[in-house]
Motif scaffolding. Structure first.
Motif, PDB file in Angstrom:
ATOM      1  N   LEU A 355       0.936  -1.097  -0.096  1.00  0.00           N
ATOM      2  CA  LEU A 355       0.377   0.204   0.149  1.00  0.00           C
ATOM      3  C   LEU A 355       0.532   1.637  -0.417  1.00  0.00           C
ATOM      4  O   LEU A 355       1.616   1.549   1.007  1.00  0.00           O
ATOM      5  N   ILE A 356       0.433   2.039  -0.383  1.00  0.00           N
ATOM      6  CA  ILE A 356       0.834   2.954  -0.560  1.00  0.00           C
ATOM      7  C   ILE A 356       0.350   4.460  -0.292  1.00  0.00           C
ATOM      8  O   ILE A 356      -1.073   4.902  -0.490  1.00  0.00           O
ATOM      9  N   LEU A 357       0.540   5.543   0.589  1.00  0.00           N
ATOM     10  CA  LEU A 357       0.278   6.409   1.056  1.00  0.00           C
ATOM     11  C   LEU A 357       0.190   7.923  -0.232  1.00  0.00           C
ATOM     12  O   LEU A 357       1.729   8.379  -0.458  1.00  0.00           O
ATOM     13  N   ALA A 358      -0.478   8.032  -0.834  1.00  0.00           N
ATOM     14  CA  ALA A 358      -0.382   9.546  -1.893  1.00  0.00           C
ATOM     15  C   ALA A 358      -1.870  10.716  -1.465  1.00  0.00           C
ATOM     16  O   ALA A 358      -2.971   9.770  -1.093  1.00  0.00           O
ATOM     17  N   GLY A 359      -1.042  11.419  -1.376  1.00  0.00           N
ATOM     18  CA  GLY A 359      -1.579  12.792  -0.861  1.00  0.00           C
ATOM     19  C   GLY A 359      -2.195  13.639  -2.379  1.00  0.00           C
ATOM     20  O   GLY A 359      -0.820  14.218  -2.986  1.00  0.00           O
ATOM     21  N   PHE A 360      -3.185  13.990  -2.968  1.00  0.00           N
ATOM     22  CA  PHE A 360      -3.194  14.742  -3.739  1.00  0.00           C
ATOM     23  C   PHE A 360      -4.309  15.606  -3.706  1.00  0.00           C
ATOM     24  O   PHE A 360      -4.796  16.107  -2.947  1.00  0.00           O
ATOM     25  N   PRO A 361      -3.591  17.056  -4.866  1.00  0.00           N
ATOM     26  CA  PRO A 361      -4.573  18.126  -4.433  1.00  0.00           C
ATOM     27  C   PRO A 361      -5.975  18.422  -4.330  1.00  0.00           C
ATOM     28  O   PRO A 361      -6.575  17.916  -5.588  1.00  0.00           O
ATOM     29  N   LEU A 362      -6.940  19.269  -3.944  1.00  0.00           N
ATOM     30  CA  LEU A 362      -8.500  18.625  -3.440  1.00  0.00           C
ATOM     31  C   LEU A 362      -8.943  20.430  -4.129  1.00  0.00           C
ATOM     32  O   LEU A 362      -9.935  20.302  -5.163  1.00  0.00           O
ATOM     33  N   ARG A 363      -8.001  21.482  -3.879  1.00  0.00           N
ATOM     34  CA  ARG A 363      -8.212  23.229  -4.032  1.00  0.00           C
ATOM     35  C   ARG A 363      -7.565  23.111  -5.196  1.00  0.00           C
ATOM     36  O   ARG A 363      -6.214  23.736  -5.020  1.00  0.00           O
ATOM     37  N   LYS A 364      -7.669  23.426  -6.641  1.00  0.00           N
ATOM     38  CA  LYS A 364      -7.081  23.814  -7.699  1.00  0.00           C
ATOM     39  C   LYS A 364      -8.389  24.959  -8.761  1.00  0.00           C
ATOM     40  O   LYS A 364      -9.186  24.553  -8.890  1.00  0.00           O
ATOM     41  N   ARG A 365      -7.202  26.045  -9.279  1.00  0.00           N
ATOM     42  CA  ARG A 365      -8.167  27.111  -9.765  1.00  0.00           C
ATOM     43  C   ARG A 365      -8.579  26.072 -10.938  1.00  0.00           C
ATOM     44  O   ARG A 365      -9.748  26.726 -11.852  1.00  0.00           O
ATOM     45  N   ASN A 366      -7.879  25.182 -11.923  1.00  0.00           N
ATOM     46  CA  ASN A 366      -8.567  24.535 -12.735  1.00  0.00           C
ATOM     47  C   ASN A 366      -8.034  22.910 -12.849  1.00  0.00           C
ATOM     48  O   ASN A 366      -7.238  23.102 -12.574  1.00  0.00           O
ATOM     49  N   PHE A 367      -9.002  22.270 -13.764  1.00  0.00           N
ATOM     50  CA  PHE A 367      -8.379  21.315 -14.356  1.00  0.00           C
ATOM     51  C   PHE A 367      -7.057  20.729 -14.459  1.00  0.00           C
ATOM     52  O   PHE A 367      -6.058  19.842 -13.934  1.00  0.00           O
ATOM     53  N   ARG A 368      -6.396  21.362 -15.198  1.00  0.00           N
ATOM     54  CA  ARG A 368      -4.826  21.819 -15.983  1.00  0.00           C
ATOM     55  C   ARG A 368      -3.373  22.139 -14.181  1.00  0.00           C
ATOM     56  O   ARG A 368      -2.950  21.232 -15.048  1.00  0.00           O
ATOM     57  N   GLU A 369      -4.408  22.653 -14.228  1.00  0.00           N
ATOM     58  CA  GLU A 369      -3.443  23.014 -12.436  1.00  0.00           C
ATOM     59  C   GLU A 369      -3.530  21.285 -12.366  1.00  0.00           C
ATOM     60  O   GLU A 369      -1.990  21.207 -10.880  1.00  0.00           O
ATOM     61  N   ARG A 370      -4.338  20.945 -11.666  1.00  0.00           N
ATOM     62  CA  ARG A 370      -4.993  19.838 -10.391  1.00  0.00           C
ATOM     63  C   ARG A 370      -3.928  18.619 -11.365  1.00  0.00           C
ATOM     64  O   ARG A 370      -3.071  18.164 -10.803  1.00  0.00           O
ATOM     65  N   LEU A 385      11.544   4.697  -2.648  1.00  0.00           N
ATOM     66  CA  LEU A 385      11.391   3.463  -2.507  1.00  0.00           C
ATOM     67  C   LEU A 385      10.154   2.947  -1.399  1.00  0.00           C
ATOM     68  O   LEU A 385      10.033   2.611  -0.279  1.00  0.00           O
ATOM     69  N   GLU A 386       9.498   4.418  -1.321  1.00  0.00           N
ATOM     70  CA  GLU A 386       7.632   3.951  -0.510  1.00  0.00           C
ATOM     71  C   GLU A 386       7.310   2.585  -0.890  1.00  0.00           C
ATOM     72  O   GLU A 386       7.008   2.460   0.181  1.00  0.00           O
ATOM     73  N   PRO A 387       7.875   2.450  -1.624  1.00  0.00           N
ATOM     74  CA  PRO A 387       6.483   0.887  -1.497  1.00  0.00           C
ATOM     75  C   PRO A 387       7.000   0.068  -0.730  1.00  0.00           C
ATOM     76  O   PRO A 387       6.884  -1.076  -0.344  1.00  0.00           O
ATOM     77  N   ALA A 388       8.481  -0.313  -0.591  1.00  0.00           N
ATOM     78  CA  ALA A 388       9.352  -1.072  -0.063  1.00  0.00           C
ATOM     79  C   ALA A 388       9.320  -0.180   1.602  1.00  0.00           C
ATOM     80  O   ALA A 388       9.218  -1.683   2.751  1.00  0.00           O
ATOM     81  N   LEU A 389       8.968   0.774   1.543  1.00  0.00           N
ATOM     82  CA  LEU A 389       8.888   1.103   3.128  1.00  0.00           C
ATOM     83  C   LEU A 389       7.195   0.771   3.977  1.00  0.00           C
ATOM     84  O   LEU A 389       6.719   0.453   4.965  1.00  0.00           O
ATOM     85  N   THR A 390       6.346   0.657   2.551  1.00  0.00           N
ATOM     86  CA  THR A 390       5.121   0.039   3.360  1.00  0.00           C
ATOM     87  C   THR A 390       5.185  -1.131   2.911  1.00  0.00           C
ATOM     88  O   THR A 390       3.767  -1.914   4.370  1.00  0.00           O
TER      89      THR A 390
END
Length: 497
Positions: A355-370, A385-390
């Protein structure tokens, strides 16, 4: 075998973990639903299931039992296919919304531990065809393997010169499935091999399990060092470039590790105590070629586009619900299979993923920026090496005493609002028991206090997005479906620039 003793085999540490996490608020069920253009014949379906599922994978006829502190898969001597494969009628008017309510009810149901932990329900009266709902406990197998089992029930469409083949969309796990680097792949392999060698000793350790001793630390360090050394290039110029790349990998790995230690996910919109009632919703299919065109026009991948669409849907949900949200991003747990989707499945199935922990933006001005932000974040995780850590965390949690493993697992589950999966299906359509399969979606379970599970499911050149939520915390998944459809329009506009 003598007396009443039944054939049995030990349940692996990775599989035991999901038995420990099962509970009324979040049953550890992997749920999939498919639908067909014509009615499925129950007797023909039963023959297919008996031959290609029961006959190939023994875990579908075994139940979990705890004996002397050890978990086993034990043959169910009272196994009956009729108990697990049932037929029902979808209430009128037989629409998608009615089927979604039925699937939601199945997502929140605990299975009978006295019998094998799966059910398949043939639902008649879904439009002109049928639907099939498969619920399997996560302890039996991970989502990628269970999907392969499901696709193994399909036949090529009659007269199709190019029969269905599994593996249509490409990279699974939201573009994390490919090894982030040669060194990372070696380290993951070393961790796995080292874990297998320690299976016996660690299982006997009690509360002192973190202190495995100097010999254990030395063995672990040696395994990782050997892996990294074998990945080093031989020529000096290549070595310099490799070392520069590993600096980037190390930085991203440290950032990932800090993320694992960060506070739990917050935000009034998604947080709270989950209840027993769940939801399930999915929208119309989106052509894969359309998503690929957006990726080509923006220098991103299909998976980046899919994640950006999902995040746009949740931003809209946050804006239109009365509670609102002050969150800048959402954290997700993303399963990454450690074996290729097309690999032959082991007879005992089981779990083989990280399992990988990933954060993605919720608030953006437009779709291209997101989309650009998602692309940057995905790239940084792949080059770490995060997959190895998790995977190491999962390995420890599966082997630690229950008093340690459950709090540890729930601690990391609390980092995310839910689970995000990407499943590649066949490029060509298939038939189930003689009926053309028109579409399919499926969800991983939530754990702890997670409220949302989202799937990106490709099949026959199209992609469907499915939302499964906790009804008390995110009660209107239909709003998410509508918001995602609107986001697709925004994404397609990027191809015209």
């Amino acid at each position: 075998m003598t007396g009443d003793r039944r054939p049995r085999s030990p349940i692996s540490a990775q599989d035991r973990l999901w038995l420990k996490l099962d509970g009324p608020a979040n049953p550890m069920l992997i749920t999939a639903v498919l639908w067909t253009s014509t009615e499925v014949d129950p007797e023909r379906l039963k023959r297919v299931v008996a031959d290609r599922l029961i006959g190939r994978y023994p875990v579908f006829t075994r139940r979990p039992v705890l004996d002397g502190g050890t978990w086993f898969w034990e043959d169910d001597l009272e196994f009956s296919l009729d108990r697990h494969l049932t037929v029902s009628e979808l209430p009128p008017p037989g629409t998608r919304e009615v089927l979604q309510d039925l699937v939601a009810a199945r997502r929140g149901r605990l299975l009978d531990p006295e019998h094998p932990l799966w059910t398949m329900e043939l639902v008649r009266g879904y439009g002109a065809g049928s639907a099939v709902v498969l619920c399997s406990h996560h302890a039996m197998a991970d989502g990628i393997r269970l999907v392969q089992v499901l696709f193994g029930l399909f036949d090529p469409v009659a007269g199709d010169a190019h029969p269905a083949r599994i593996g249509g969309v490409g990279p699974r796990g939201v573009d994390f499935s490919r090894a982030p680097s040669r060194a990372a792949a070696k380290v993951v392999k070393a961790l796995n091999g080292f874990g297998e060698r320690l299976e016996g000793p660690v299982a006997r350790v009690t509360l002192g399990w973190p202190l495995l001793g100097l010999s254990t630390v030395a063995g672990f360090t040696g395994a990782v060092a050997e892996a990294v050394t074998s990945a080093l290039p031989s020529r000096p110029a290549t070595a310099v470039r490799w070392l520069m790349g590993q600096g980037f990998t190390a930085r991203n790995t440290v950032e990932g590790a800090l993320g694992l230690l960060a506070p739990a996910a917050s935000g009034a919109l998604w947080s709270g105590e989950p209840g027993p009632e769940k939801t399930a919703a999915w929208g119309n299919a989106v052509p894969l070629d359309l998503l690929a065109a957006v990726g080509h026009a923006t220098g991103t991948s299909v998976n980046d586009v899919c994640v950006a669409l999902i995040m746009a849907a949740f931003e809209r949900y946050a804006q239109e619900t009365t509670s609102g949200s002050g969150e800048a991003e959402m954290n997700w747990l993303i399963p990454v299979s450690r074996s290729d989707f097309d690999d032959a499945l082991p007879r005992d199935l089981g779990n083989d993923f990280a399992l990988i922990l990933a954060g993605f933006p919720l608030r953006k001005r437009n779709f291209r920026e997101r989309l650009d932000d998602v692309h940057r974040r995905v790239s940084s995780i792949r080059e770490s090496l995060e997959p190895a850590l998790t995977f190491g965390v999962q390995w420890l949690a599966g082997r630690a005493p229950e008093i340690v493993s459950e709090p540890l697992t729930r601690f990391f589950a609390a980092k995310a609002v839910g689970v995000l999966t990407n499943v590649p299906g066949p490029r060509r359509p298939g038939e189930l028991a003689g009926a053309l399969v028109e579409g399919i979606v499926g969800w991983a379970p939530c754990s702890g206090k997670q409220a949302v599970t989202v799937c990106v499911f490709s099949y026959a050149g199209f992609v469907r997005f499915g939302f499964g939520t906790d009804r008390s915390l995110v009660p209107d998944p239909g709003l998410l479906v509508t918001a995602l459809d609107d986001a697709v329009t925004d994404a397609v506009a990027l191809t015209n620039r």
